[in-house]
Design a protein around this motif. Structure first.
Motif, PDB file in Angstrom:
ATOM      1  N   GLU A  48      35.172  20.365  44.554  1.00 33.29           N
ATOM      2  CA  GLU A  48      36.555  20.833  44.684  1.00 33.29           C
ATOM      3  C   GLU A  48      36.814  22.061  43.817  1.00 33.29           C
ATOM      4  O   GLU A  48      37.477  23.018  44.231  1.00 33.29           O
ATOM      5  CB  GLU A  48      37.507  19.694  44.296  1.00 33.29           C
ATOM      6  CG  GLU A  48      38.969  20.043  44.484  1.00 33.29           C
ATOM      7  CD  GLU A  48      39.880  18.889  44.090  1.00 33.29           C
ATOM      8  OE1 GLU A  48      41.105  19.087  44.089  1.00 33.29           O
ATOM      9  OE2 GLU A  48      39.348  17.791  43.784  1.00 33.29           O
ATOM     10  N   GLY A  49      36.280  22.038  42.592  1.00 27.88           N
ATOM     11  CA  GLY A  49      36.467  23.196  41.714  1.00 27.88           C
ATOM     12  C   GLY A  49      35.783  24.434  42.258  1.00 27.88           C
ATOM     13  O   GLY A  49      36.288  25.548  42.103  1.00 27.88           O
ATOM     14  N   LYS A  64      37.966  30.724  46.290  1.00 24.71           N
ATOM     15  CA  LYS A  64      39.197  31.305  46.817  1.00 24.71           C
ATOM     16  C   LYS A  64      39.805  32.297  45.837  1.00 24.71           C
ATOM     17  O   LYS A  64      40.260  33.378  46.222  1.00 24.71           O
ATOM     18  CB  LYS A  64      40.197  30.193  47.138  1.00 24.71           C
ATOM     19  CG  LYS A  64      39.789  29.314  48.319  1.00 24.71           C
ATOM     20  CD  LYS A  64      40.838  28.247  48.586  1.00 24.71           C
ATOM     21  CE  LYS A  64      40.453  27.371  49.786  1.00 24.71           C
ATOM     22  NZ  LYS A  64      41.452  26.305  50.034  1.00 24.71           N
ATOM     23  N   LEU A  65      39.829  31.920  44.546  1.00 23.98           N
ATOM     24  CA  LEU A  65      40.400  32.827  43.541  1.00 23.98           C
ATOM     25  C   LEU A  65      39.597  34.118  43.441  1.00 23.98           C
ATOM     26  O   LEU A  65      40.156  35.217  43.334  1.00 23.98           O
ATOM     27  CB  LEU A  65      40.449  32.110  42.186  1.00 23.98           C
ATOM     28  CG  LEU A  65      41.467  30.974  42.054  1.00 23.98           C
ATOM     29  CD1 LEU A  65      41.319  30.277  40.705  1.00 23.98           C
ATOM     30  CD2 LEU A  65      42.897  31.498  42.217  1.00 23.98           C
ATOM     31  N   THR A  66      38.270  33.996  43.459  1.00 28.74           N
ATOM     32  CA  THR A  66      37.426  35.192  43.337  1.00 28.74           C
ATOM     33  C   THR A  66      37.608  36.110  44.538  1.00 28.74           C
ATOM     34  O   THR A  66      37.677  37.339  44.392  1.00 28.74           O
ATOM     35  CB  THR A  66      35.956  34.779  43.202  1.00 28.74           C
ATOM     36  OG1 THR A  66      35.819  33.871  42.120  1.00 28.74           O
ATOM     37  CG2 THR A  66      35.078  35.993  42.947  1.00 28.74           C
ATOM     38  N   ARG A  67      37.672  35.527  45.719  1.00 32.66           N
ATOM     39  CA  ARG A  67      37.897  36.347  46.904  1.00 32.66           C
ATOM     40  C   ARG A  67      39.245  37.054  46.844  1.00 32.66           C
ATOM     41  O   ARG A  67      39.379  38.212  47.239  1.00 32.66           O
ATOM     42  CB  ARG A  67      37.826  35.476  48.162  1.00 32.66           C
ATOM     43  CG  ARG A  67      36.427  35.026  48.522  1.00 32.66           C
ATOM     44  CD  ARG A  67      36.430  34.202  49.804  1.00 32.66           C
ATOM     45  NE  ARG A  67      36.929  34.976  50.924  1.00 32.66           N
ATOM     46  CZ  ARG A  67      36.196  35.797  51.674  1.00 32.66           C
ATOM     47  NH1 ARG A  67      34.914  35.936  51.385  1.00 32.66           N
ATOM     48  NH2 ARG A  67      36.716  36.464  52.665  1.00 32.66           N
ATOM     49  N   GLU A  68      40.252  36.374  46.329  1.00 27.91           N
ATOM     50  CA  GLU A  68      41.574  36.984  46.220  1.00 27.91           C
ATOM     51  C   GLU A  68      41.547  38.162  45.240  1.00 27.91           C
ATOM     52  O   GLU A  68      42.158  39.215  45.500  1.00 27.91           O
ATOM     53  CB  GLU A  68      42.582  35.931  45.774  1.00 27.91           C
ATOM     54  CG  GLU A  68      43.997  36.455  45.596  1.00 27.91           C
ATOM     55  CD  GLU A  68      44.604  36.918  46.903  1.00 27.91           C
ATOM     56  OE1 GLU A  68      45.548  37.727  46.852  1.00 27.91           O
ATOM     57  OE2 GLU A  68      44.140  36.480  47.981  1.00 27.91           O
ATOM     58  N   VAL A  69      40.832  37.983  44.120  1.00 26.12           N
ATOM     59  CA  VAL A  69      40.741  39.067  43.131  1.00 26.12           C
ATOM     60  C   VAL A  69      40.071  40.294  43.743  1.00 26.12           C
ATOM     61  O   VAL A  69      40.555  41.431  43.618  1.00 26.12           O
ATOM     62  CB  VAL A  69      39.984  38.582  41.887  1.00 26.12           C
ATOM     63  CG1 VAL A  69      39.659  39.756  40.974  1.00 26.12           C
ATOM     64  CG2 VAL A  69      40.817  37.566  41.118  1.00 26.12           C
ATOM     65  N   ALA A  95      32.780  41.391  51.449  1.00 29.36           N
ATOM     66  CA  ALA A  95      32.294  40.847  52.709  1.00 29.36           C
ATOM     67  C   ALA A  95      31.098  39.933  52.517  1.00 29.36           C
ATOM     68  O   ALA A  95      30.869  39.016  53.305  1.00 29.36           O
ATOM     69  CB  ALA A  95      31.916  41.996  53.657  1.00 29.36           C
ATOM     70  N   GLU A  96      30.304  40.138  51.453  1.00 27.96           N
ATOM     71  CA  GLU A  96      29.082  39.360  51.248  1.00 27.96           C
ATOM     72  C   GLU A  96      29.276  38.183  50.308  1.00 27.96           C
ATOM     73  O   GLU A  96      28.319  37.518  49.950  1.00 27.96           O
ATOM     74  CB  GLU A  96      27.978  40.277  50.690  1.00 27.96           C
ATOM     75  CG  GLU A  96      27.528  41.378  51.623  1.00 27.96           C
ATOM     76  CD  GLU A  96      26.711  40.850  52.788  1.00 27.96           C
ATOM     77  OE1 GLU A  96      26.271  39.685  52.699  1.00 27.96           O
ATOM     78  OE2 GLU A  96      26.529  41.584  53.768  1.00 27.96           O
ATOM     79  N   MET A  97      30.522  37.906  49.902  1.00 21.70           N
ATOM     80  CA  MET A  97      30.726  36.882  48.873  1.00 21.70           C
ATOM     81  C   MET A  97      30.356  35.483  49.335  1.00 21.70           C
ATOM     82  O   MET A  97      29.921  34.651  48.563  1.00 21.70           O
ATOM     83  CB  MET A  97      32.181  36.891  48.401  1.00 21.70           C
ATOM     84  CG  MET A  97      32.469  37.943  47.356  1.00 21.70           C
ATOM     85  SD  MET A  97      34.127  37.736  46.705  1.00 21.70           S
ATOM     86  CE  MET A  97      34.005  36.088  46.052  1.00 21.70           C
TER      87      MET A  97
END
Length: 526
Positions: A322-323, A329-334, A384-386
């Motif tokens: 879950e973490g 999600k947080l990293t993609r948002e940043v 895009a590669e995350m």
């Protein structure tokens, strides 16, 4: 008095052995079994080694003294000849006999590559042939300096009273031939050593193992130069053969006894434990009760540890999953926000560039925008590669960067052409950012040198290192000219050098072809 439910503790030898750790049991059994053989082997080996050492040291000392004497005499005579010729030519540069005598001294070793040169204080050759000496120090009159050229040979330099210099070079094979002792066993090692630790290997020892005798050093009397010689151990004789066979017998006996003990106490339980751990899957629990009776207490404790770890993993596995989802999600948002901010900055720069009042200001805005676009390209591909985290595809990044630079090129550089020849390598974000900035700087340098520059960018595998690739930028506009040299020194050189250091590489420049080349770290191919 012991109660009915308590048993008296057995204090006999068998009970004491049973309570000992498994390692102590194994050590005690092997020590008792191998002690007689070890004592015999130790006595025989000490006796044989002592005699062999005495003989080997005597042979090595005699050979070292002979070789050092020959080298000391030879080099001393040459130093004296160089001083005499230097003094005569300083007094009279046209003194041909002095030069002829010195040439005669070197005639015997000239075929092997030995050279000499006598120069005046202005560096003009008075006698001999011109050759360079790397790292030559300034000498006082009469001083002698010995220098080692790694893998090539030895140089000797001496200074004259009028500022002239006499220099001689002796190749390795000439010195090795001179240092070879007469009638000595061919298997020996020799090297010239300076006080600062520099070495010139004259002869390598074929079997340079732990059995090699200690090295013997002899002072050659020239600038602290030493001759170091060493030789292998004594040949195998009957006593030495016996000493070698006894440890084998000890090993055989120890292997048989230790196998029996270790197999009963450790191997069989460990195999059961290994099978259970190998079949373990996250979410399960390892129970040591499945293994039956385990003789070794250490394995029982290890089983308890595995059981506790498996239970801990079972408890925390769901939380970690879950973490991880939240963190992704947080990293993609940043990264998404950074990408958008870079696009906003590029738009603002473009807006201000349209209202610029001079061509210099417009070009400055365009130069800044190219660098922002380079960073934006890398960030867009990193975003895009995350999901797969395989790195960035450098071919796509460089291709889009080239298109962006052509699109933002000034009207004067409308003839700019960029050709790409790229292999599909993957790289980290740090490498991609540095590569993007480096290509932007080099291409802009080419545009400033020639508005219609034709640039060719290649990315190929590095044959010397499987984990690196060679990035090369080639353009006729980058051929060395006074204009380009002024641009590199005044604006681009320091930036490109810093980017090369960020890539942990050296930026090589070919002024005749107009090419920049650097080796970059890659993750693999896509």
């Amino acid at each position: 008095m012991a109660t009915s439910d308590q048993k008296p503790r057995d204090t006999g030898p068998a009970a004491m052995m049973a309570r000992m750790p498994t390692g102590a049991k194994l050590f005690l059994i092997l020590s008792c079994a191998l002690l007689p053989l070890a004592l015999i082997a130790l006595f025989t080996t000490l006796r044989t080694t002592r005699l062999a050492d005495v003989e080997a040291e005597a042979r090595l000392n005699a050979a070292a003294q002979e070789s050092a004497s020959v080298l000391e005499t030879f080099l001393g005579n040459h130093v004296q000849g160089l001083r005499q010729a230097l003094g005569a030519l300083e007094r009279d540069p046209a003194d041909a006999p002095a030069c002829t005598r010195l040439q005669g001294n070197f005639a015997g070793i000239a075929a092997s590559g030995a050279q000499f040169a006598i120069t005046d204080r202005n560096g003009r050759i008075l006698c001999g042939t011109q050759f360079s000496v790397a790292g030559a120090d300034i000498l006082e009159p009469g001083d002698v300096s010995a220098g080692i050229v790694p893998g090539s040979g030895l140089t000797l330099r001496t200074a004259g009273a009028a500022g002239g210099t006499a220099t001689a070079f002796y190749p390795t094979r000439s010195l090795a031939a001179l240092a070879r002792p007469s009638g000595f066993v061919p298997d020996y090692g020799a090297a010239l050593v300076k006080p600062d630790g520099e070495r010139l290997q004259l002869r390598a020892l074929d079997n340079d193992t732990l059995e090699t005798r200690g090295a013997v050093r002899s002072n050659l009397g020239i600038d602290g130069l030493f001759l170091e010689m060493k030789m292998p151990g004594a040949p195998i004789t009957a006593p030495l053969l016996i000493a070698m066979l006894l440890p084998l017998l000890m090993w055989f006996a120890g292997a048989g006894i230790s196998w029996f003990v270790v197999d009963r106490l450790l191997i069989r339980p460990l195999r059961r434990l290994r099978a259970e751990v190998g079949a373990y899957r996250p979410g399960e629990t390892i129970e040591y009760g499945k293994f039956g009776a385990i003789p070794a207490e250490e394995i029982r404790e290890l089983s308890d540890t595995f059981r506790d770890i498996s239970r801990t993993v079972q408890i925390h596995e769901a939380d970690l999953a879950e973490g991880l989802v939240r963190q992704t999600k947080l990293t993609r948002e940043v990264h998404h926000r950074v990408k958008n901010n870079l696009q906003v900055i590029a738009s603002l720069i473009n807006f201000h560039a349209r209202s610029a009042r001079s061509a210099e200001a417009t070009e400055a805005y365009a130069s800044i925008q190219r660098r922002v676009d380079a960073l934006a390209v890398v960030h867009r591909y990193h975003y895009a590669e995350m999901e797969e985290n395989r790195g960035l595809e450098l071919r796509s990044v460089i291709g889009e960067l080239a298109s962006s630079i052509r699109a933002t090129a000034p009207e004067a550089a409308s003839g700019l052409g960029i050709t790409l020849e790229l292999e599909p390598f993957m790289g980290s974000q740090d490498v991609a950012v540095a590569v993007a900035f480096l290509l932007t700087e080099i291409i802009e340098l080419a545009m400033n040198c020639s508005p219609a520059a034709q640039v060719r960018i290649t990315l190929k595998a590095d044959p010397a290192d499987a984990g690196r690739a060679v990035l090369k930028v080639l353009s006729p506009a980058l051929v060395e000219t006074p204009e380009m040299e002024a641009l590199v020194q005044g604006r681009y050189g320091r930036v490109m050098g810093g980017l090369a250091r960020q890539l942990r590489s050296k930026l090589h420049y070919d002024p005749l072809l107009g090419a920049y080349e650097a080796s970059i770290a890659v993750i693999g191919k896509s």
